[in-house]
Design an enzyme around this catalytic site. Structure first.
Site, PDB file in Angstrom:
ATOM      1  N   HIS A  16       0.981  -1.327  -0.067  1.00  0.00           N
ATOM      2  CA  HIS A  16       0.221   0.106  -0.009  1.00  0.00           C
ATOM      3  C   HIS A  16       0.911   1.061   0.154  1.00  0.00           C
ATOM      4  O   HIS A  16       0.734   2.052  -0.895  1.00  0.00           O
ATOM      5  CB  HIS A  16      -0.914   0.026   1.297  1.00  0.00           C
ATOM      6  CG  HIS A  16      -1.731   1.306   1.405  1.00  0.00           C
ATOM      7  ND1 HIS A  16      -2.965   1.110   1.006  1.00  0.00           N
ATOM      8  CD2 HIS A  16      -1.579   2.358   1.902  1.00  0.00           C
ATOM      9  CE1 HIS A  16      -3.541   2.414   1.465  1.00  0.00           C
ATOM     10  NE2 HIS A  16      -2.707   3.128   1.875  1.00  0.00           N
ATOM     11  N   GLU A  17       1.730   1.327   1.115  1.00  0.00           N
ATOM     12  CA  GLU A  17       2.554   2.514   0.929  1.00  0.00           C
ATOM     13  C   GLU A  17       3.555   2.512  -0.065  1.00  0.00           C
ATOM     14  O   GLU A  17       4.013   3.696  -0.673  1.00  0.00           O
ATOM     15  CB  GLU A  17       3.525   2.504   2.295  1.00  0.00           C
ATOM     16  CG  GLU A  17       2.423   2.279   3.591  1.00  0.00           C
ATOM     17  CD  GLU A  17       1.411   3.596   3.943  1.00  0.00           C
ATOM     18  OE1 GLU A  17       1.697   4.622   3.151  1.00  0.00           O
ATOM     19  OE2 GLU A  17       0.507   3.218   4.330  1.00  0.00           O
ATOM     20  N   HIS A  75       1.641   4.565  -2.674  1.00  0.00           N
ATOM     21  CA  HIS A  75       2.127   6.219  -2.500  1.00  0.00           C
ATOM     22  C   HIS A  75       3.349   6.609  -2.860  1.00  0.00           C
ATOM     23  O   HIS A  75       3.492   7.750  -3.560  1.00  0.00           O
ATOM     24  CB  HIS A  75       1.813   6.385  -0.800  1.00  0.00           C
ATOM     25  CG  HIS A  75       0.364   6.469  -0.476  1.00  0.00           C
ATOM     26  ND1 HIS A  75      -0.677   7.240  -0.815  1.00  0.00           N
ATOM     27  CD2 HIS A  75      -0.093   5.485   0.564  1.00  0.00           C
ATOM     28  CE1 HIS A  75      -1.863   7.013  -0.292  1.00  0.00           C
ATOM     29  NE2 HIS A  75      -1.530   6.018   0.896  1.00  0.00           N
TER      30      HIS A  75
END
Ligand code: MG
Length: 485
Positions: free
Chosen positions: A252-253, A256
């Protein structure tokens, strides 16, 4: 004259990036006793930023400059928007909000620990009141919640967002019920995994996904997050009881960070080199976490790596079912890909009514528990696991939650377009050739910085405005097959 303006804009951008590094440091490595000094350092930077942004000189530039071309127009639009909002709100009110929020945070923390909503209630009431006043200064003729929502998502209309969220909730409810009724609950095929091995797997995954460790780093923190810029993108993950959670949090990160690293380097510290707001940012993380990291194609590729790192003997199908387990949980951040959005829907309903003055603070725990029962069929055993679970309100952040679900919708829409444009995307993922997808995203989203507004960006990348359909189609297909309905 534009050059002088841009120099000032870069100063502003650099102060913002400096503050981000200080915040990262505070979350990840700072000793506990550093808190007081750090608060002063960050507040000094914030004051300086406020002064630069609201100065008369800045006001004159924004009024007088005539943009040459689309890019200059975008810079003026973005800085102009921030300037307008900053000058309209009295400095005293800004300070009061920030002071109240810093008092509210430890009280929330303690209230959560001791399961004592009463302790937090007066702070929540005060923050709602202050944010309502703030909204009244920014746009006196607009519904206060809408003004607050625009702080996090300025370029999606709240009415549209509300319709989309309602479609999502209506689409998800029967699916969650169906799965619950089927009672299917595949367990995790992995036993306990020591923390060093969990981290080893995360690092291996990031390398294979193409995370550039020369321009990024990985650390651990209790709440995973990411920060940084196109030269230095930092992510964290948490390690603990569930090794697949530490992996998927990192993926997920990574999404980003990939966005941040894909921003144009020449426009660093100006709006053209900054990411769009939360919906677009979250679409990037969710795309990698869910559409890649929770796909069968990915696990066909990655299960051998996992087995080698953990010394296990799992099959791709087992892990795939494990990471797509659907089970209502009272805590949002522990929730699966589907029931997560019902948490968001409920929080959105309640905070909207709170800000509108339609419900009182002391009604919140009851409304929360009833809502959980209605949407998820479970009743939290305490307020700590109920309305007190999330930190956002203690920061005075109302209007933030919808962007989580809007980000998931955008992720599904982008991934559907990528699948149409990249032939055999599933096979490409299964071969671990992630660069194909990364470059598509860089081309369609990352490299544009803030040139386009959020709605323009989606429409250009996918040929259609943001819609709940691709998300619901993806859910129907994937979970229908997994759970046999
Ligand atoms: Mg995120």
């Amino acid at each position: 004259m534009y050059e002088d303006f841009l120099r000032e804009v870069r100063r502003l951008g650099n102060l913002g990036h400096a503050a981000s590094v200080l915040r990262w440091d505070q979350e990840v490595v700072m000793p506990e006793e550093g808190t007081g000094a750090r608060a002063e350092q960050i507040s000094t930077l914030s004051t300086q930023m406020h002064e630069l942004l609201t100065s008369e000189r800045m006001g004159r530039w924004l009024e007088e400059l005539e943009p040459r071309g689309r890019r200059e127009a975008a810079v003026l639009r973005e800085v102009g928007r921030r300037h307008e909002r900053a000058v309209r709100v009295p400095e005293r009110l800004v300070e009061e909000i920030s002071r109240t929020a810093s008092e509210a945070f430890p009280e929330w923390n303690r209230a959560k620990r001791e399961d004592d909503f009463e302790r937090f209630a007066p702070y929540l009431e005060r923050l709602v009141e202050l944010k309502r006043r703030y909204a009244g200064h920014v746009e006196p003729d607009v519904e206060p919640y809408e003004v607050l929502f625009q702080d996090f998502e300025p370029y999606l209309d709240l009415r549209d967002a509300e319709d989309l969220l309602e479609e999502m909730r209506r689409g998800l409810s029967p699916v969650v019920e169906e799965i619950g009724a089927g009672g299917a609950e595949p367990g995790s095929p992995l036993g306990e995994v020591p923390e060093e091995r969990q981290m080893a797997l995360v690092i291996r995954a990031l390398e294979l996904l193409g995370f550039d460790f020369a321009r990024g780093r990985l650390d651990t923190s209790p709440h995973p997050f990411s920060t940084g810029n196109q030269f230095d993108a930092r992510i964290t993950t948490r390690v603990g009881s569930d090794p697949l959670d530490s992996l998927l949090s990192a993926v997920h990160e990574f999404g980003h960070a990939l966005y941040t690293l894909g921003l144009p380097v020449d426009h660093y510290a100006t709006p053209l080199g900054e990411p769009r707001e939360l919906t677009v940012h979250e679409s990037q993380s969710r795309l990698w976490e869910n559409h890649v990291g929770r796909s069968l194609a990915f696990w066909r590729f990655f299960t051998p790596v996992l087995n080698e790192t953990f010394g296990t003997d799992a099959s791709p199908g087992e892990v795939y079912r494990g990471v797509n387990r659907v089970r209502p949980h009272p805590v949002r951040v522990e929730s699966d890909e589907l029931t997560y959005h019902l948490h968001v829907a409920l929080r959105f309903e309640i905070e909207r009514d709170l800000v509108a003055g339609e419900v009182e603070v002391d009604e919140v725990p009851g409304l929360w528990n009833d809502g959980m029962e209605r949407y998820l069929g479970i009743r939290p055993e305490s307020d700590a696991e109920g309305c007190l679970q999330d930190v956002h309100w203690s920061h005075g952040s109302f209007g933030y939650f919808p962007t989580y679900s809007l980000g998931s919708m955008m992720a599904a829409q982008l991934y559907a377009s990528a699948s149409e444009e990249i032939r055999g995307l599933d096979d490409i993922v299964e071969r671990g050739e992630f660069e194909t997808l990364s470059s598509w995203l860089r081309e369609e989203v990352h490299r544009h910085g803030q040139v386009y507004t959020t709605d323009e960006l989606v429409e250009r990348a996918t040929g259609a405005p943001l819609s709940s359909e691709p998300f619901l189609a993806y859910v129907g297909e994937k979970f229908g097959e997994l759970y046999g309905f």
